[in-house]
Design a protein around this motif. Sequence first.
Motif, short mmCIF file in Angstrom:
data_model
loop_
_atom_site.label_atom_id
_atom_site.label_comp_id
_atom_site.label_asym_id
_atom_site.label_seq_id
_atom_site.Cartn_x
_atom_site.Cartn_y
_atom_site.Cartn_z
N SER A 38 0.87 -1.17 0.00
CA SER A 38 0.00 0.00 0.00
C SER A 38 0.91 1.22 0.00
O SER A 38 2.02 1.18 0.53
CB SER A 38 -0.95 -0.01 1.19
N SER A 39 0.46 2.29 -0.61
CA SER A 39 1.33 3.46 -0.75
C SER A 39 0.52 4.74 -0.77
O SER A 39 -0.71 4.73 -0.88
CB SER A 39 2.16 3.33 -2.03
N GLY A 40 1.23 5.84 -0.69
CA GLY A 40 0.60 7.15 -0.72
C GLY A 40 1.64 8.23 -0.86
O GLY A 40 2.83 7.96 -0.97
N LYS A 41 1.19 9.47 -0.84
CA LYS A 41 2.13 10.58 -0.97
C LYS A 41 2.16 11.40 0.31
O LYS A 41 1.20 11.42 1.09
CB LYS A 41 1.82 11.43 -2.18
N GLY A 51 5.28 16.28 12.97
CA GLY A 51 5.01 15.45 14.14
C GLY A 51 5.09 13.98 13.81
O GLY A 51 5.86 13.56 12.97
N VAL A 52 4.25 13.20 14.47
CA VAL A 52 4.20 11.75 14.28
C VAL A 52 2.92 11.42 13.50
O VAL A 52 1.84 11.86 13.87
CB VAL A 52 4.21 11.01 15.63
N HIS A 53 3.08 10.64 12.42
CA HIS A 53 1.95 10.33 11.54
C HIS A 53 1.88 8.83 11.29
O HIS A 53 2.87 8.22 10.88
CB HIS A 53 2.09 11.06 10.20
N THR A 54 0.71 8.25 11.51
CA THR A 54 0.50 6.84 11.19
C THR A 54 0.05 6.75 9.74
O THR A 54 -0.92 7.39 9.33
CB THR A 54 -0.56 6.22 12.12
N LEU A 55 0.78 5.94 8.96
CA LEU A 55 0.53 5.85 7.52
C LEU A 55 -0.25 4.61 7.11
O LEU A 55 -1.04 4.67 6.16
CB LEU A 55 1.85 5.87 6.76
N ALA A 56 -0.01 3.48 7.79
CA ALA A 56 -0.59 2.23 7.28
C ALA A 56 -0.66 1.16 8.37
O ALA A 56 -0.04 1.28 9.43
CB ALA A 56 0.25 1.71 6.11
N SER A 74 -2.88 10.13 1.23
CA SER A 74 -1.92 11.24 1.28
C SER A 74 -1.98 11.91 2.65
O SER A 74 -2.97 11.78 3.38
CB SER A 74 -2.19 12.25 0.18
N ILE A 75 -0.91 12.61 2.96
CA ILE A 75 -0.81 13.32 4.23
C ILE A 75 0.02 14.58 4.02
O ILE A 75 0.90 14.62 3.17
CB ILE A 75 -0.20 12.42 5.33
N GLU A 76 -0.28 15.61 4.79
CA GLU A 76 0.50 16.85 4.76
C GLU A 76 1.20 17.00 6.09
O GLU A 76 0.63 16.73 7.15
CB GLU A 76 -0.40 18.05 4.50
N THR A 77 2.45 17.42 6.03
CA THR A 77 3.23 17.65 7.23
C THR A 77 4.21 18.78 6.95
O THR A 77 4.37 19.21 5.81
CB THR A 77 3.97 16.37 7.69
N GLY A 78 4.86 19.26 7.98
CA GLY A 78 5.79 20.36 7.82
C GLY A 78 7.20 19.89 7.48
O GLY A 78 7.52 18.71 7.58
N THR A 79 8.00 20.85 7.05
CA THR A 79 9.42 20.55 6.89
C THR A 79 10.00 20.43 8.28
O THR A 79 9.39 20.83 9.27
CB THR A 79 10.12 21.67 6.08
N GLY A 80 11.15 19.86 8.39
CA GLY A 80 11.73 19.57 9.70
C GLY A 80 11.48 18.11 10.03
O GLY A 80 11.03 17.33 9.20
N ARG A 81 11.76 17.73 11.25
CA ARG A 81 11.69 16.32 11.63
C ARG A 81 10.25 15.84 11.79
O ARG A 81 9.51 16.36 12.61
CB ARG A 81 12.44 16.07 12.92
N PHE A 135 13.75 14.17 7.83
CA PHE A 135 14.04 15.55 8.20
C PHE A 135 14.29 16.40 6.94
O PHE A 135 15.39 16.87 6.71
CB PHE A 135 15.28 15.58 9.10
N PRO A 136 13.25 16.59 6.11
CA PRO A 136 13.47 17.42 4.92
C PRO A 136 13.57 18.89 5.29
O PRO A 136 12.83 19.39 6.13
CB PRO A 136 12.23 17.15 4.06
N LEU A 137 14.51 19.57 4.67
CA LEU A 137 14.70 20.99 4.94
C LEU A 137 13.93 21.87 3.96
O LEU A 137 13.69 23.03 4.24
CB LEU A 137 16.19 21.33 4.89
N GLU A 138 13.57 21.31 2.84
CA GLU A 138 12.85 22.05 1.81
C GLU A 138 11.45 21.45 1.62
O GLU A 138 11.27 20.25 1.78
CB GLU A 138 13.60 21.99 0.48
N PRO A 139 10.49 22.25 1.24
CA PRO A 139 9.15 21.71 0.96
C PRO A 139 9.16 20.92 -0.35
O PRO A 139 10.06 21.05 -1.17
CB PRO A 139 8.28 22.96 0.83
N GLY A 140 8.16 20.08 -0.49
CA GLY A 140 8.03 19.29 -1.71
C GLY A 140 7.19 18.06 -1.46
O GLY A 140 6.61 17.88 -0.39
N GLU A 141 7.13 17.21 -2.48
CA GLU A 141 6.32 16.00 -2.38
C GLU A 141 7.21 14.77 -2.21
O GLU A 141 8.17 14.58 -2.94
CB GLU A 141 5.46 15.84 -3.64
#
Length: 163
Positions: A38-41, A51-56, A74-81, A135-141
């Motif tokens: 199973s997958s998503g973006k 934060g902490v996100h449960t995906l599957a 799909s899920i949205e989260t911030g940059t950083g850890r 820990f992405p420092l830049e926004p994106g998908e």
Amino acid sequence: MSGKLSCSIILVLGFAGLLLAHGIACAEEDVIVNTTTSSGKIIFQENTSHGVHTLARASADFGTDMVFSNSISSIETGTGRSVFTATWRNNQKNEFGSAKTAVFTLTVWDPTGLPHTAARETGRVNSGTLSVSCFPLEPGEGRFEFTSTIREKRLSLSAMFDR
């Protein structure tokens, strides 16, 4: 019987046993019985909290040789850890003489395409959570995949004679 003859017979039988055991070990194949993914973006955005996100979730059942999996799309989260989790469960123990294992793998790709992976292999009834930090420092998908697989070691006579 003399001591030398007895010792020679024991050595020959022991050597033959070692050769047989090696031949059987070489003749084992690791066969995938069933697998599902199973997958998503994941959208990493600035000015959004991380934060902490449960995906599957996934489960494996050795009795029916079935694996089940579901995930968010799909899920949205911030940059950083951020921490991403997936829960797994193995529902049934191996039957006598069976060599099945369940393998659960969570992979998260950040916006640059860098994979972050956690995996667990089990052959008994139990459950747990896989956790991956990103820990992405830049926004994106980014994206994620959660794969559940039942594998079994099987004796293959053709593999033994092909060597």
